[in-house]
Design a protein around this motif. Structure first.
Motif, PDB file in Angstrom:
ATOM      1  N   ARG A   1       0.852  -1.187   0.000  1.00 30.36           N
ATOM      2  CA  ARG A   1       0.000   0.000   0.000  1.00 30.36           C
ATOM      3  C   ARG A   1       0.889   1.238   0.000  1.00 30.36           C
ATOM      4  NH1 ARG A   1      -5.337   0.712   1.129  1.00 30.36           N
ATOM      5  NH2 ARG A   1      -5.518  -1.473   1.765  1.00 30.36           N
ATOM      6  N   PRO A   2       0.617   2.216  -0.840  1.00 30.58           N
ATOM      7  CA  PRO A   2       1.548   3.342  -0.993  1.00 30.58           C
ATOM      8  C   PRO A   2       1.591   4.238   0.233  1.00 30.58           C
ATOM      9  CG  PRO A   2      -0.469   3.738  -2.227  1.00 30.58           C
ATOM     10  CD  PRO A   2      -0.540   2.332  -1.737  1.00 30.58           C
ATOM     11  N   ASP A   3       2.804   4.714   0.541  1.00 32.56           N
ATOM     12  CA  ASP A   3       2.987   5.729   1.571  1.00 32.56           C
ATOM     13  C   ASP A   3       3.605   6.968   0.902  1.00 32.56           C
ATOM     14  OD1 ASP A   3       5.572   4.951   1.040  1.00 32.56           O
ATOM     15  OD2 ASP A   3       5.890   3.961   2.972  1.00 32.56           O
ATOM     16  N   ALA A   4       4.005   7.940   1.713  1.00 30.84           N
ATOM     17  CA  ALA A   4       4.517   9.196   1.156  1.00 30.84           C
ATOM     18  C   ALA A   4       5.791   8.982   0.357  1.00 30.84           C
ATOM     19  CB  ALA A   4       4.761  10.199   2.290  1.00 30.84           C
ATOM     20  N   SER A   5       6.699   8.145   0.848  1.00 33.61           N
ATOM     21  CA  SER A   5       7.962   7.917   0.135  1.00 33.61           C
ATOM     22  C   SER A   5       7.732   7.184  -1.185  1.00 33.61           C
ATOM     23  CB  SER A   5       8.933   7.134   1.022  1.00 33.61           C
ATOM     24  OG  SER A   5       8.395   5.851   1.332  1.00 33.61           O
ATOM     25  N   ALA A   6       6.790   6.227  -1.178  1.00 30.60           N
ATOM     26  CA  ALA A   6       6.485   5.498  -2.412  1.00 30.60           C
ATOM     27  C   ALA A   6       5.889   6.437  -3.459  1.00 30.60           C
ATOM     28  CB  ALA A   6       5.537   4.350  -2.121  1.00 30.60           C
ATOM     29  N   ARG A   7       4.994   7.315  -3.021  1.00 30.74           N
ATOM     30  CA  ARG A   7       4.403   8.264  -3.962  1.00 30.74           C
ATOM     31  C   ARG A   7       5.459   9.218  -4.526  1.00 30.74           C
ATOM     32  NH1 ARG A   7      -1.116   7.688  -3.488  1.00 30.74           N
ATOM     33  NH2 ARG A   7      -1.863   6.932  -1.469  1.00 30.74           N
ATOM     34  N   ALA A   8       6.386   9.646  -3.679  1.00 33.34           N
ATOM     35  CA  ALA A   8       7.448  10.545  -4.137  1.00 33.34           C
ATOM     36  C   ALA A   8       8.347   9.852  -5.152  1.00 33.34           C
ATOM     37  CB  ALA A   8       8.262  11.041  -2.944  1.00 33.34           C
ATOM     38  N   ARG A   9       8.651   8.579  -4.906  1.00 36.56           N
ATOM     39  CA  ARG A   9       9.499   7.838  -5.842  1.00 36.56           C
ATOM     40  C   ARG A   9       8.804   7.667  -7.198  1.00 36.56           C
ATOM     41  NH1 ARG A   9      13.897   4.173  -5.433  1.00 36.56           N
ATOM     42  NH2 ARG A   9      13.877   4.345  -3.169  1.00 36.56           N
ATOM     43  N   VAL A  10       7.518   7.340  -7.158  1.00 34.82           N
ATOM     44  CA  VAL A  10       6.761   7.169  -8.399  1.00 34.82           C
ATOM     45  C   VAL A  10       6.647   8.490  -9.154  1.00 34.82           C
ATOM     46  CG1 VAL A  10       4.449   6.704  -9.310  1.00 34.82           C
ATOM     47  CG2 VAL A  10       5.505   5.120  -7.694  1.00 34.82           C
ATOM     48  N   HIS A  11       6.400   9.582  -8.401  1.00 33.11           N
ATOM     49  CA  HIS A  11       6.296  10.897  -9.044  1.00 33.11           C
ATOM     50  C   HIS A  11       7.610  11.267  -9.719  1.00 33.11           C
ATOM     51  CE1 HIS A  11       4.951  14.991  -9.739  1.00 33.11           C
ATOM     52  NE2 HIS A  11       6.092  15.418  -9.221  1.00 33.11           N
ATOM     53  N   ALA A  12       8.746  10.990  -9.061  1.00 33.98           N
ATOM     54  CA  ALA A  12      10.048  11.299  -9.654  1.00 33.98           C
ATOM     55  C   ALA A  12      10.291  10.451 -10.899  1.00 33.98           C
ATOM     56  CB  ALA A  12      11.152  11.064  -8.627  1.00 33.98           C
ATOM     57  N   ALA A  13       9.862   9.193 -10.858  1.00 28.79           N
ATOM     58  CA  ALA A  13      10.053   8.317 -12.018  1.00 28.79           C
ATOM     59  C   ALA A  13       9.198   8.776 -13.195  1.00 28.79           C
ATOM     60  CB  ALA A  13       9.728   6.877 -11.652  1.00 28.79           C
ATOM     61  N   LEU A  14       7.998   9.296 -12.916  1.00 26.54           N
ATOM     62  CA  LEU A  14       7.144   9.780 -13.998  1.00 26.54           C
ATOM     63  C   LEU A  14       7.727  11.007 -14.684  1.00 26.54           C
ATOM     64  CD1 LEU A  14       3.607   9.388 -12.385  1.00 26.54           C
ATOM     65  CD2 LEU A  14       4.548   8.058 -14.272  1.00 26.54           C
ATOM     66  N   GLN A  15       8.573  11.754 -13.995  1.00 25.69           N
ATOM     67  CA  GLN A  15       9.220  12.923 -14.579  1.00 25.69           C
ATOM     68  C   GLN A  15      10.529  12.577 -15.274  1.00 25.69           C
ATOM     69  OE1 GLN A  15       7.360  15.673 -14.415  1.00 25.69           O
ATOM     70  NE2 GLN A  15       5.944  14.421 -13.218  1.00 25.69           N
TER      71      GLN A  15
END
Length: 218
Positions: free
Chosen positions: A126-140
């Motif tokens: 289940r996503p947490d803040a760090s997981a969301r940040a990592r995914v957001h960085a990968a999308l960029q």
């Protein structure tokens, strides 16, 4: 010592070869000004005898797929690619020199391999803040593989946990043609996660609908 018959036969063979070369030269389209002649015999040795072989090379203008800069793929570079490097006849330049160097460095980097493994590991939890940040960085990222894995993470979060932020972010994405079908299969539950983060396809017949309809059908 050759007989007169053998000499006449050799003369005929040379004459026919010369006439065939002249016929091929006449049928070959004239090269435009500034074009570079292709070594057709070398291309045939490299690629066999495909449906089409270039007779010459001319400068080709294109835009870099990463930064959008206007570039020129010179005739000399094309000759080097097709005849020296023996690259595919159906390949063409898509990146500028700087973006090509960055892309090559990324592919050779072990850090990106570790980042890809880390993104795959996020699919299960289940996503947490760090997981969301990592995914957001990968999308960029400029790397298409990282963007693909990040989009798949959003899809898995929505399918497994009903994560609404992931749903909203995925719906706003402009999915790339190369990996949109994978996201579509995840949303339609045609694949499932197994140990080792391996995906196993289950063949299911379904009518084609838009990505938005697939998202809203959760």
């Amino acid at each position: 010592m050759k007989s007169n018959k053998q000499r006449r036969h050799e003369i005929k063979q040379r004459r026919w070869a010369r006439m065939e070369a002249q016929r091929e030269a006449a049928l070959r389209p004239a090269m435009p000004h500034g074009a570079l002649a292709a070594d057709v015999q070398r291309l045939e040795l490299i690629h066999g005898a495909p449906f089409w072989l270039p007779g010459y090379y001319v400068d080709i203008s294109y835009r870099c797929c990463d930064c959008g800069a206007a570039c020129v793929w010179t005739a000399q570079d094309q000759k080097w690619w097709y005849e020296q490097v023996q690259g595919s006849l159906y390949a063409s330049a898509s990146r500028c020199k700087d973006c090509r160097a960055r892309h090559r460095a990324w592919r050779q980097s072990h850090c990106d391999a570790a980042e890809m493994a880390a993104l795959r590991a996020l699919w299960r939890a289940r996503p947490d803040a760090s997981a969301r940040a990592r995914v957001h960085a990968a999308l960029q990222s400029k790397a298409p593989d990282l963007r693909s894995l990040a989009a798949q993470a959003l899809a898995w979060w929505w399918v497994q946990f009903g994560d609404k932020p992931a749903h909203a972010q995925l719906e706003a994405l402009s999915l790339e043609r190369s990996w949109a079908p994978r996201i579509d299969r995840i949303l339609r539950r045609q694949v499932e996660l197994r140990p080792g983060v391996h995906r196993v396809c289950r063949v299911v017949a379904y009518p084609r609908v838009t990505m938005g309809a697939a998202l809203s059908g959760h």
